[in-house]
Design a protein around this motif. Structure first.
Motif, PDB file in Angstrom:
ATOM      1  N   GLY A 193       0.644  -1.296  -0.057  1.00 35.24           N
ATOM      2  CA  GLY A 193      -0.035  -0.017   0.042  1.00 35.24           C
ATOM      3  C   GLY A 193       0.710   1.173   0.068  1.00 35.24           C
ATOM      4  N   ASP A 194       2.055   1.187  -0.043  1.00 35.41           N
ATOM      5  CA  ASP A 194       3.031   2.322  -0.146  1.00 35.41           C
ATOM      6  C   ASP A 194       3.213   2.797  -1.467  1.00 35.41           C
ATOM      7  OD1 ASP A 194       4.766   4.466   0.568  1.00 35.41           O
ATOM      8  OD2 ASP A 194       6.301   3.097   1.134  1.00 35.41           O
ATOM      9  N   ARG A 195       2.286   3.598  -2.116  1.00 33.61           N
ATOM     10  CA  ARG A 195       2.424   3.980  -3.419  1.00 33.61           C
ATOM     11  C   ARG A 195       3.561   4.946  -3.767  1.00 33.61           C
ATOM     12  NH1 ARG A 195      -0.798  -0.002  -3.425  1.00 33.61           N
ATOM     13  NH2 ARG A 195      -3.108   0.316  -4.313  1.00 33.61           N
ATOM     14  N   ARG A 196       4.004   5.875  -2.969  1.00 29.26           N
ATOM     15  CA  ARG A 196       5.089   6.751  -3.073  1.00 29.26           C
ATOM     16  C   ARG A 196       6.133   6.130  -2.793  1.00 29.26           C
ATOM     17  NH1 ARG A 196       4.753  12.509  -0.217  1.00 29.26           N
ATOM     18  NH2 ARG A 196       2.911  12.478  -1.418  1.00 29.26           N
ATOM     19  N   GLY A 197       6.281   5.020  -1.976  1.00 28.10           N
ATOM     20  CA  GLY A 197       7.388   4.563  -1.788  1.00 28.10           C
ATOM     21  C   GLY A 197       7.827   3.261  -2.977  1.00 28.10           C
ATOM     22  N   ALA A 198       6.752   2.934  -3.499  1.00 24.83           N
ATOM     23  CA  ALA A 198       6.935   2.101  -4.610  1.00 24.83           C
ATOM     24  C   ALA A 198       7.829   2.921  -5.749  1.00 24.83           C
ATOM     25  CB  ALA A 198       5.674   1.510  -4.778  1.00 24.83           C
ATOM     26  N   ALA A 199       7.257   3.964  -6.099  1.00 25.01           N
ATOM     27  CA  ALA A 199       7.769   5.020  -6.962  1.00 25.01           C
ATOM     28  C   ALA A 199       9.160   4.967  -6.667  1.00 25.01           C
ATOM     29  CB  ALA A 199       7.030   5.961  -7.455  1.00 25.01           C
ATOM     30  N   ALA A 200       9.542   5.546  -5.571  1.00 20.00           N
ATOM     31  CA  ALA A 200      10.947   5.827  -5.427  1.00 20.00           C
ATOM     32  C   ALA A 200      12.049   4.652  -5.124  1.00 20.00           C
ATOM     33  CB  ALA A 200      11.001   6.378  -3.882  1.00 20.00           C
ATOM     34  N   LEU A 201      11.403   3.457  -5.536  1.00 20.23           N
ATOM     35  CA  LEU A 201      12.145   2.265  -5.421  1.00 20.23           C
ATOM     36  C   LEU A 201      12.568   1.840  -7.050  1.00 20.23           C
ATOM     37  CD1 LEU A 201      10.656   0.191  -2.523  1.00 20.23           C
ATOM     38  CD2 LEU A 201      12.905   1.167  -2.618  1.00 20.23           C
ATOM     39  N   VAL A 202      11.786   2.512  -7.888  1.00 24.10           N
ATOM     40  CA  VAL A 202      12.361   2.103  -9.173  1.00 24.10           C
ATOM     41  C   VAL A 202      13.906   2.382  -9.705  1.00 24.10           C
ATOM     42  CG1 VAL A 202      11.678   2.334 -11.723  1.00 24.10           C
ATOM     43  CG2 VAL A 202       9.810   2.522 -10.091  1.00 24.10           C
ATOM     44  N   PRO A 203      14.530   1.592  -9.842  1.00 24.33           N
ATOM     45  CA  PRO A 203      15.784   2.010 -10.080  1.00 24.33           C
ATOM     46  C   PRO A 203      16.071   2.895 -11.489  1.00 24.33           C
ATOM     47  CG  PRO A 203      15.688  -0.442  -9.913  1.00 24.33           C
ATOM     48  CD  PRO A 203      14.503   0.329  -9.990  1.00 24.33           C
ATOM     49  N   ASP A 204      17.085   3.871 -11.311  1.00 23.10           N
ATOM     50  CA  ASP A 204      17.492   4.791 -12.328  1.00 23.10           C
ATOM     51  C   ASP A 204      17.626   3.925 -13.591  1.00 23.10           C
ATOM     52  OD1 ASP A 204      17.508   6.952 -10.757  1.00 23.10           O
ATOM     53  OD2 ASP A 204      19.527   7.224 -10.835  1.00 23.10           O
ATOM     54  N   GLU A 205      18.162   2.847 -13.675  1.00 22.91           N
ATOM     55  CA  GLU A 205      18.634   2.245 -14.943  1.00 22.91           C
ATOM     56  C   GLU A 205      17.372   1.519 -15.617  1.00 22.91           C
ATOM     57  OE1 GLU A 205      19.882  -0.792 -11.633  1.00 22.91           O
ATOM     58  OE2 GLU A 205      19.848   1.305 -12.062  1.00 22.91           O
ATOM     59  N   VAL A 206      16.219   1.137 -15.016  1.00 24.44           N
ATOM     60  CA  VAL A 206      15.250   0.709 -15.481  1.00 24.44           C
ATOM     61  C   VAL A 206      14.346   2.194 -16.213  1.00 24.44           C
ATOM     62  CG1 VAL A 206      13.017  -0.133 -14.883  1.00 24.44           C
ATOM     63  CG2 VAL A 206      14.920  -1.162 -13.893  1.00 24.44           C
ATOM     64  N   VAL A 207      14.525   3.161 -15.189  1.00 25.76           N
ATOM     65  CA  VAL A 207      13.726   4.336 -15.951  1.00 25.76           C
ATOM     66  C   VAL A 207      14.285   4.749 -17.201  1.00 25.76           C
ATOM     67  CG1 VAL A 207      13.152   6.685 -15.733  1.00 25.76           C
ATOM     68  CG2 VAL A 207      12.996   5.263 -13.709  1.00 25.76           C
ATOM     69  N   ASP A 208      15.759   4.660 -17.120  1.00 29.35           N
ATOM     70  CA  ASP A 208      16.359   5.116 -18.310  1.00 29.35           C
ATOM     71  C   ASP A 208      16.293   4.069 -19.484  1.00 29.35           C
ATOM     72  OD1 ASP A 208      17.364   7.128 -16.883  1.00 29.35           O
ATOM     73  OD2 ASP A 208      19.331   6.295 -16.510  1.00 29.35           O
ATOM     74  N   ASP A 209      15.925   2.873 -19.177  1.00 31.42           N
ATOM     75  CA  ASP A 209      15.615   1.868 -20.371  1.00 31.42           C
ATOM     76  C   ASP A 209      14.049   2.071 -20.989  1.00 31.42           C
ATOM     77  OD1 ASP A 209      17.878   0.335 -20.379  1.00 31.42           O
ATOM     78  OD2 ASP A 209      17.050  -1.391 -19.084  1.00 31.42           O
ATOM     79  N   LEU A 210      13.168   2.366 -20.079  1.00 35.55           N
ATOM     80  CA  LEU A 210      11.942   2.556 -20.544  1.00 35.55           C
ATOM     81  C   LEU A 210      11.380   3.844 -20.989  1.00 35.55           C
ATOM     82  CD1 LEU A 210      10.438   0.109 -17.981  1.00 35.55           C
ATOM     83  CD2 LEU A 210      11.450  -0.613 -20.158  1.00 35.55           C
TER      84      LEU A 210
END
Length: 316
Positions: free
Chosen positions: A253-270
């Protein structure tokens, strides 16, 4: 470049305010306009308008859910779009998600692969002008025939993420439309599809502010990739361990925490980000790796989105 598409309407821009942009797209080097359908504009109305505002662009739905309209309604709408566009229309269909189908449209979300397969088979028969009386595995149609079948065959593509749907798209449809993948993932997807066109929506955030782009990317990734179909897609692509902390926080149920845990390399891939020249080059990597039709989806940066689409054009 071969094909180069754009997702319209742009976020927060009224549908009618796209007229001047659509009229320019072909001269800028765009070949395609593709719609999306979640909780904003429907998939078909913007394309009907774009058909009147342009005379050379290919127009496609990416995608129309197979549950939220009856099979005959889908066939009628596709036939109408084919007619008003001068047969420039591609019907992209897919199962959508439990949230959109069950929670928002009060329809049972059961056996999505079979429902998509059955809808594809019905549409191929109906759009060819035949009278359809068929007991499919997930529904039955009796005595339906289009009053005005299309004069030319309407291509049908399937939203597909994993091998079963990709192979179905390769065997029975004109291709596949995929979403939320990196340029390096294309080869794996292409291998499962085999024959047929591969279209991919590519999220583009044209800004030199990498921190802002990554923050937006994390928010979107945590929202989309926690949907079961997308979670399974990225497990298959090999991102399961990298995204595990995000999934655990989301489940708690921690939506904000979930977003913060996405690694930079995944963001940069997608999520493609950087200045417009770098973004354009990154989108071209998808084509070089086997995507026939990259479809950019411009993420809001605070700049004028209509101008960003112009700047991201292959001919810019």
């Amino acid at each position: 470049m071969g094909r180069w598409g754009v997702t319209l309407p742009l976020t927060g821009v009224p549908v009618l305010d796209h007229r001047a942009l659509v009229a320019e797209l072909a001269d800028l080097g765009y070949t395609d306009v593709w719609s999306a359908e979640t909780a904003g504009a429907d998939a078909f109305t913007p394309l009907a308008l774009a058909a009147q505002w342009s005379d050379g662009l290919r127009l496609g739905t990416a995608v129309a859910p197979v549950y939220t309209r009856g099979p005959a309604t889908l066939a009628m709408t596709a036939a109408t779009l084919a007619e008003v566009s001068g047969h420039r229309f591609v019907l992209g269909i897919g199962s959508s998600s439990p949230t959109i189908v069950r929670r928002w449209n009060a329809v049972d979300f059961a056996e999505p692969v079979k429902r998509t397969r059955d809808t594809l088979r019905f549409l191929k028969a109906a759009l060819a002008g035949g009278k359809v009386s068929e007991e499919y595995e997930t529904f039955a149609v009796r005595g339906f025939r289009l009053e005005r079948p299309p004069e030319r065959r309407v291509p049908i593509m399937l939203a597909a993420l994993r091998p079963t749907m990709l192979r179905l798209a390769g065997r029975e449809a004109d291709g596949a439309i995929t979403n939320w993948l990196g340029a390096g993932d294309v080869g794996k997807v292409r291998a499962e599809l085999g024959r047929g066109e591969l279209a991919a929506r590519v999220f583009v955030c044209p800004t030199a502010d990498a921190a802002a782009a990554r923050a937006l990317g994390r928010a979107l990734i945590s929202t989309y990739l926690t949907v079961p179909a997308y979670a399974a897609f990225h497990d298959w692509l090999g991102r399961g361990e990298a995204l595990r902390p995000m999934h655990e926080a989301w489940a708690a149920g921690d939506r904000r925490g979930a977003a913060a845990l996405v690694p930079d390399e995944v963001v940069d891939d997608l999520v493609v980000h950087g200045d417009v020249d770098r973004c354009r080059a990154r989108v071209a990597e998808y084509a070089a790796n086997g995507v026939d039709t990259p479809i950019i989806a411009v993420l809001p940066t605070g700049a004028d989105q209509l101008d960003l689409v112009r700047a991201l054009a292959p001919g810019a």
